[in-house]
Motif scaffolding. Structure first.
Motif, mmCIF file in Angstrom:
data_model
loop_
_atom_site.group_PDB
_atom_site.id
_atom_site.type_symbol
_atom_site.label_atom_id
_atom_site.label_comp_id
_atom_site.label_asym_id
_atom_site.label_seq_id
_atom_site.Cartn_x
_atom_site.Cartn_y
_atom_site.Cartn_z
ATOM 1 N N UNK A 182 0.819 -1.208 0.000
ATOM 2 C CA UNK A 182 0.000 0.000 0.000
ATOM 3 C C UNK A 182 0.856 1.262 0.000
ATOM 4 N N UNK A 183 1.963 1.265 0.750
ATOM 5 C CA UNK A 183 2.829 2.440 0.793
ATOM 6 C C UNK A 183 3.459 2.690 -0.570
ATOM 7 N N UNK A 184 3.908 1.605 -1.202
ATOM 8 C CA UNK A 184 4.529 1.739 -2.526
ATOM 9 C C UNK A 184 3.511 2.220 -3.552
ATOM 10 N N UNK A 185 2.259 1.731 -3.466
ATOM 11 C CA UNK A 185 1.228 2.168 -4.402
ATOM 12 C C UNK A 185 0.939 3.658 -4.244
ATOM 13 N N UNK A 186 0.958 4.151 -2.994
ATOM 14 C CA UNK A 186 0.787 5.588 -2.764
ATOM 15 C C UNK A 186 1.951 6.368 -3.366
ATOM 16 N N UNK A 187 3.167 5.852 -3.182
ATOM 17 C CA UNK A 187 4.337 6.494 -3.763
ATOM 18 C C UNK A 187 4.244 6.504 -5.290
ATOM 19 N N UNK A 188 3.707 5.409 -5.828
ATOM 20 C CA UNK A 188 3.561 5.310 -7.281
ATOM 21 C C UNK A 188 2.608 6.388 -7.801
ATOM 22 N N UNK A 189 1.484 6.582 -7.097
ATOM 23 C CA UNK A 189 0.528 7.614 -7.502
ATOM 24 C C UNK A 189 1.160 9.004 -7.415
ATOM 25 N N UNK A 190 1.921 9.232 -6.361
ATOM 26 C CA UNK A 190 2.579 10.528 -6.197
ATOM 27 C C UNK A 190 3.630 10.747 -7.281
ATOM 28 N N UNK A 191 4.345 9.673 -7.646
ATOM 29 C CA UNK A 191 5.368 9.770 -8.689
ATOM 30 C C UNK A 191 4.736 10.114 -10.032
ATOM 31 N N UNK A 192 3.590 9.508 -10.316
ATOM 32 C CA UNK A 192 2.874 9.842 -11.551
ATOM 33 C C UNK A 192 2.512 11.320 -11.569
ATOM 34 N N UNK A 193 2.023 11.820 -10.425
ATOM 35 C CA UNK A 193 1.570 13.208 -10.351
ATOM 36 C C UNK A 193 2.714 14.195 -10.597
ATOM 37 N N UNK A 194 3.916 13.858 -10.123
ATOM 38 C CA UNK A 194 5.015 14.813 -10.243
ATOM 39 C C UNK A 194 5.448 15.018 -11.682
ATOM 40 N N UNK A 195 5.079 14.101 -12.578
ATOM 41 C CA UNK A 195 5.454 14.235 -13.984
ATOM 42 C C UNK A 195 4.397 14.987 -14.782
#
Length: 667
Positions: free
Chosen positions: A653-666
């Motif tokens: 779950x933590x990694x999935x949240x990080x993944x969503x945040x990483x998408x947003x930063x681009x």
């Protein structure tokens, strides 16, 4: 003297045409990759004649046995999709080195088939195998030459179906053959109208033992749709003589009605097969019952062996249809229960009271569940809703006191609507929560009940790490995605250009560096594309030669551009991305929470997972049994990806949240 390559009779060599059948001795082979007529095998013992049949894995030729002076048939192992023939030598070779292993394994199976068939040369209803050997870098099987046609061809010639007498006669011949095969603990596993031969003499022959296996050995998922029972779709299914019984029943059904039976996996969800006597009133009710019992989905309702099936066809015992037999067994069971209760009732009311307490703990009360489903880019809300209805159908049959109201939304609407509902405390009872970040986890119910009911978590991929992956116990993944690279087979001018699936930005930045994401963004801007919406379309339109994505896009790409791409695995440590995460609302009522958790546990079962992961290819099933079926079904392209699961890491779950945040930063 010359021998005709068609009728195999001898005539004076001066003539080009056979005086008996008119065949041109100098005629070329039907196809360039067939062996040239006149080619000899096994040190000159066999002379190849014209080809008579060809399939995906072999070519059958007429041949003359110079030692025994008789006409034979020779089957050559030739998987046309991965091999070719060297001009002038007739040697078979793989197109590329990566296919050599597949070719060698197939050749070993081919020779094993010959060994199995040779064990039954004394049986009149099984094709005789005289010899088998390796030559020209492939393998050959020498069989009796059968003059006639397959059962399927015969049925077509008869107008699409045959008489009851003929259908029964063919079934009896095949069952008599199976009686001997099963005695040797061998299961044929691929009986269908194409693997039964009707000779010109009227003799029925069973052939093609390529899928045959010994009982109690590992079973691969090899089958012919419409003729395979449910257990054959699983490598761990209980396959045995009754697997062949089902196939003979399905073949007889087709022969009698001209209708291919519905696939057994679909029948498990909702059985639409019409009994033969209802499809055609001229078919007797007794024969119809026999066929339907042979095709029963449950093993215990089928005939247990070939002898029972033969006895039923001969009318030696009255056979009830499946529903009547079920009712009969229920009546017997009720009598047994009543007798047991009569004995126990004397011990007083204490046990009755205790029973009611236990019943309340293990049954569901009336509950009306609101379920929200998200449609991703590969399906519509209507399709997503239908899929969910099919996934829950088996559960609702068992628990009719539970009703469901399913709503489906497109991806953008769903994410907005779900976050608004979470903020307002109006979440549905059961819903996909993949898009929710950690700030909303307090709105979700702990899934302790689901995990307890799931039992041994080793049955599911990565679930032995569940508490570290999902420490709040608020989400359960139904499937996951493995990163794969789709490569266009013709990508002139764009070989090195890549598009990247946004959900996999974090995965590929780790595997290939952030520069691959930046290059993709720049390229999409140059092409006037949206990097978050058009990654897959850029690949389909030929603007890029590679698409860095995962297993989720395979079905869409196969439909959009068949045979125009191949699948490769990225280099480096593979990390899978969980998908279709589901949760239960903490604000739901007591009975709704319980029913939702029970239903969520059912969605981890083979029935639901086969729909989501195998049939609809929404992701790789977390259920290990269905994951193996997934690998068998998509073995051409995705089996290699599935083979990497054991070495892969999983992001929780933590990694999935990080993944969503990483998408947003681009963005």
């Amino acid at each position: 003297m010359a021998r005709c390559y068609h009728c195999m009779k001898e005539y004076q060599e001066e003539g080009n045409f056979c005086p008996f059948c008119g065949y041109d001795r100098h005629a070329k082979a039907h196809d360039l990759y067939y062996m040239t007529p006149g080619t000899t095998l096994s040190d000159g013992r066999y002379m190849i004649g014209e080809s008579v049949n060809a399939g995906g894995f072999g070519i059958v030729y007429k041949a003359w046995d110079n030692t025994l002076s008789k006409l034979v048939a020779i089957k050559e192992y030739y998987p046309g999709s991965i091999v070719t023939r060297t001009p002038g030598t007739m040697e078979v070779r793989s197109y590329s080195e990566k296919n050599i292993g597949e070719f060698e394994r197939g050749k070993a199976r081919f020779l094993n088939e010959a060994r199995k068939m040779a064990r039954f040369n004394s049986h009149p209803n099984i094709v005789d195998v005289y010899d088998f050997f390796e030559e020209k870098n492939t393998a050959y099987m020498v069989m009796e030459f059968m003059d006639g046609m397959t059962y399927k061809e015969y049925i077509v010639k008869q107008g699409g179906k045959v008489s009851q007498a003929l259908a029964v006669g063919v079934a009896q011949a095949v069952l008599d053959a199976l009686r001997e095969v099963h005695k040797e603990k061998i299961i044929h596993r691929d009986i269908n109208p194409n693997n039964i031969f009707i000779c010109s003499s009227g003799v029925v022959k069973l052939f093609d033992f390529g899928a045959a296996r010994f009982e109690a050995t590992e079973m691969s998922t090899v089958l012919t749709p419409h003729y395979a029972p449910p257990e054959q779709y699983s490598t761990s299914g209980q396959q045995g003589p009754q697997t062949d019984i089902y196939a003979v029943g399905a073949t007889t059904y087709f022969a009698l009605t001209g209708i291919k039976p519905e696939e057994s996996t679909d029948r498990v969800q909702k059985d639409h097969v019409v009994p033969p006597h209802k499809a055609d009133p001229q078919i007797s009710r007794s024969l119809s019952n026999v066929v339907m019992r042979a095709m029963a989905l449950k093993l215990e309702l089928r005939f247990q062996n070939a002898d029972q099936f033969l006895a039923a066809l001969a009318g030696k015992k009255k056979v009830l249809d499946v529903e009547q037999e079920l009712r009969r067994r229920r009546r017997v069971r009720m009598v047994q229960i009543a007798a047991t209760f009569a004995v126990l009732s004397g011990v007083g009311g204490f046990f009755f009271f205790r029973y009611k307490q236990q019943e309340a703990a293990v049954t569901l009360q009336n509950a009306d569940l609101r379920i929200w489903v998200m449609a991703d880019g590969n399906d519509t809300p209507e399709e997503a809703k239908t899929r969910m209805e099919e996934m829950t159908a088996g559960f609702l049959e068992v628990y009719p006191q539970v009703t469901v109201n399913i709503e489906a939304f497109d991806k953008v609407s769903y994410e907005t609507k779900l976050r608004e509902a979470a903020g307002a405390g109006t979440l549905p009872d059961l819903f996909e929560s993949t898009c929710l970040t950690s700030e909303y986890m307090e709105k979700l119910e702990s899934l302790d009940t689901v995990l307890t009911m799931a039992g041994d978590l080793e049955q599911y991929w990565f679930m032995d790490q569940y508490d570290s992956l999902f420490p709040g116990r608020k989400q359960i993944p139904l499937c996951f995605q493995i990163p794969v690279i789709y490569v266009r087979t013709s990508a002139e001018g764009v070989e090195d250009k890549c598009s990247v699936r946004p959900e996999d930005f974090l995965i590929y930045s780790g595997l290939m560096g952030e520069e691959c994401i930046e290059e993709y963004r720049q390229l999409s801007e140059e092409e006037g594309m949206d990097p978050y919406e058009d990654a897959c379309r850029m690949f389909q339109d030929g603007l890029v030669g590679k698409y860095l994505s995962d297993t989720e896009d395979y079905k869409q790409l196969t439909e959009a551009m068949p045979a125009q791409f191949q699948v490769e695995l990225p280099e480096g440590e593979i990390r899978v991305r969980f998908d279709h995460l589901w949760s239960v609302s903490a604000a739901s009522g007591k009975y709704e929470k319980k029913a939702a958790q029970w239903l969520l546990n059912y969605m981890l079962s083979g029935n639901a997972q086969s729909i989501l992961g195998v049939r609809e290819l929404e992701g790789v099933p977390v259920n290990k049994e269905m994951c193996q079926v997934f690998a068998d079904v998509y073995q051409t392209d995705l089996a290699a990806a599935a083979g990497q699961i054991g070495e892969a890491a999983a992001g929780g779950s933590q990694w999935l949240s990080e993944n969503l945040q990483y998408m947003e930063q681009w963005k």
